[in-house]
Design a protein around this motif. Structure first.
Motif, PDB file in Angstrom:
ATOM      1  N   LEU A 117      -1.761   6.920  -1.311  1.00 15.22           N
ATOM      2  CA  LEU A 117      -3.377   5.949  -1.071  1.00 15.22           C
ATOM      3  C   LEU A 117      -4.154   5.601  -2.108  1.00 15.22           C
ATOM      4  O   LEU A 117      -4.365   4.453  -2.886  1.00 15.22           O
ATOM      5  N   PHE A 118      -4.112   6.139  -2.629  1.00  8.40           N
ATOM      6  CA  PHE A 118      -5.177   7.100  -3.463  1.00  8.40           C
ATOM      7  C   PHE A 118      -5.064   5.944  -4.390  1.00  8.40           C
ATOM      8  O   PHE A 118      -6.038   4.843  -4.733  1.00  8.40           O
ATOM      9  N   ALA A 120      -2.950   4.230  -5.066  1.00 11.71           N
ATOM     10  CA  ALA A 120      -2.963   2.474  -4.441  1.00 11.71           C
ATOM     11  C   ALA A 120      -4.249   1.256  -4.961  1.00 11.71           C
ATOM     12  O   ALA A 120      -4.587   0.633  -4.876  1.00 11.71           O
ATOM     13  N   TYR A 121      -5.423   2.142  -4.068  1.00 13.78           N
ATOM     14  CA  TYR A 121      -6.593   1.819  -4.030  1.00 13.78           C
ATOM     15  C   TYR A 121      -7.018   1.531  -5.269  1.00 13.78           C
ATOM     16  O   TYR A 121      -7.943   0.765  -5.376  1.00 13.78           O
ATOM     17  N   SER A 122      -7.442   2.569  -6.040  1.00 11.11           N
ATOM     18  CA  SER A 122      -7.823   2.768  -6.850  1.00 11.11           C
ATOM     19  C   SER A 122      -7.507   1.163  -8.031  1.00 11.11           C
ATOM     20  O   SER A 122      -8.500   0.667  -8.541  1.00 11.11           O
ATOM     21  N   THR A 124      -6.334  -1.691  -7.185  1.00  7.12           N
ATOM     22  CA  THR A 124      -6.369  -3.043  -6.146  1.00  7.12           C
ATOM     23  C   THR A 124      -7.911  -2.583  -6.740  1.00  7.12           C
ATOM     24  O   THR A 124      -8.871  -3.872  -6.453  1.00  7.12           O
ATOM     25  N   GLN A 125      -9.196  -1.809  -6.442  1.00  7.05           N
ATOM     26  CA  GLN A 125     -10.519  -1.713  -6.520  1.00  7.05           C
ATOM     27  C   GLN A 125     -10.239  -2.642  -8.053  1.00  7.05           C
ATOM     28  O   GLN A 125     -11.111  -3.241  -8.834  1.00  7.05           O
ATOM     29  N   PHE A 164     -13.410   5.943  -8.570  1.00  8.75           N
ATOM     30  CA  PHE A 164     -12.971   5.341  -8.085  1.00  8.75           C
ATOM     31  C   PHE A 164     -13.471   5.170  -7.160  1.00  8.75           C
ATOM     32  O   PHE A 164     -13.887   3.924  -6.201  1.00  8.75           O
ATOM     33  N   VAL A 165     -15.011   5.237  -6.789  1.00  6.79           N
ATOM     34  CA  VAL A 165     -15.540   4.938  -5.453  1.00  6.79           C
ATOM     35  C   VAL A 165     -17.097   5.462  -6.290  1.00  6.79           C
ATOM     36  O   VAL A 165     -17.622   4.207  -6.049  1.00  6.79           O
ATOM     37  N   TYR A 257      -0.300   0.322  -9.637  1.00  9.20           N
ATOM     38  CA  TYR A 257       1.327   0.659  -9.304  1.00  9.20           C
ATOM     39  C   TYR A 257       2.181   1.278  -9.284  1.00  9.20           C
ATOM     40  O   TYR A 257       2.528   1.892  -7.920  1.00  9.20           O
ATOM     41  N   ALA A 260       2.122   4.921  -8.164  1.00 10.94           N
ATOM     42  CA  ALA A 260       1.583   4.628  -6.247  1.00 10.94           C
ATOM     43  C   ALA A 260       3.127   4.630  -5.809  1.00 10.94           C
ATOM     44  O   ALA A 260       3.731   5.676  -5.136  1.00 10.94           O
TER      45      ALA A 260
END
Length: 266
Positions: A117-118, A120-122, A124-125, A164-165, A257, A260
């Motif tokens: 999930l991390f 995939a989130y990264s 997307t960002q 990523f954050v 992606y 992931a």
């Protein structure tokens, strides 16, 4: 411990790629290292319940070296916002230590899901290019400490450098993208150091650990990967200052992606 030539080559290639990407995109290399390190450790016959945590711990330890190497190159370009790094660092240290203990307590399958999930989130960002409000600025001391907690905790759980954050957070507060990447590289060291120490402590005394393991840290892998990555991290940092990295980030997001999806299928 003696390593087979094929294993050395695999680890070195991973280090070369991770180091370059750490300098170029400020990502710390964990998004690349953890999935491939997991595959490599499994191929060596290491216990299934340890491989993901060992991959995360070794990734964090490698970031200690890549962050120092890449931040030196960014500093030479005057891009590192040291006052911002100093405000975030204390919270990062606390969050990273706590995050390592949380990750060590999670079942391997749950940790693998979290990492998927991390990624995939990264990814997307990296595709999103939201424009912040012109009036938005970085928060004060306590706000930065709290944000540091979040960055350190999440980074320690997934074995990443925190970009990523921290990069989206800083750009959201109207920090220029190259300065955000450079400052994120500087933040990679306290994240990695605290997280590594946490994983060493959490993995002490476990049964059936492979030779060369120090807690969850796989020392032979660290030696090879770090040696290769510190060579290419400055090259990535210099490249970042000569080009617009946004299109490259979107291309890299496609790779994330796929990684992931691979982790989820496993």
């Amino acid at each position: 411990m003696f390593l087979e030539p094929q294993l050395i080559v695999e680890l070195a290639l991973m280090g070369v790629c991770a180091g370059f990407l750490a300098g170029l995109l400020g990502i710390g290399g964990g998004m690349i290292m953890v999935p491939f390190m997991t595959i490599i450790l499994e191929s060596q016959g290491f216990a299934e319940e340890y491989v993901v945590k060992m991959a995360v711990a070794t990734s964090l330890a490698t970031i200690c070296f890549t962050s120092l190497s890449s931040v030196r190159a960014h500093h030479q370009h005057g891009a590192v916002l040291w006052p911002v790094a100093r405000l975030l660092a204390p919270g990062i240290l606390v969050g990273a230590l706590v995050g390592a203990q949380i990750a060590a307590a999670l079942p391997t399958r749950i940790l693998g899901l979290v990492f998927s999930l991390f990624i995939a989130y990264s990814a997307t960002q990296m595709f999103i290019d939201r424009k912040p409000k012109p009036s938005r600025t970085l928060p004060g001391g306590w706000g930065m400490f709290g944000m540091g907690n979040v960055i350190g905790l999440l980074s320690s759980v997934v074995g990443a450098g925190g970009a990523f954050v921290s990069v989206p957070f800083m750009t959201w507060c109207n920090v220029k993208i190259h300065q955000a990447v450079a400052t994120s590289a500087a933040l990679g060291f306290p994240i990695a150091l605290a997280g590594t120490l946490g994983y060493i402590w959490a993995g002490r005394g476990l049964p059936d650990m492979p030779p060369g393991a120090f807690g969850y840290l796989y020392l032979p892998g660290l030696l090879v990967i770090a040696t290769a990555s510190i060579i290419t991290a400055p090259l990535g940092a210099r490249t970042a200052h000569r080009m617009d990295i946004r299109p490259l980030k979107r291309a890299f997001a496609v790779v994330l992606y796929l990684l992931a999806a691979y982790f989820l299928m496993r």
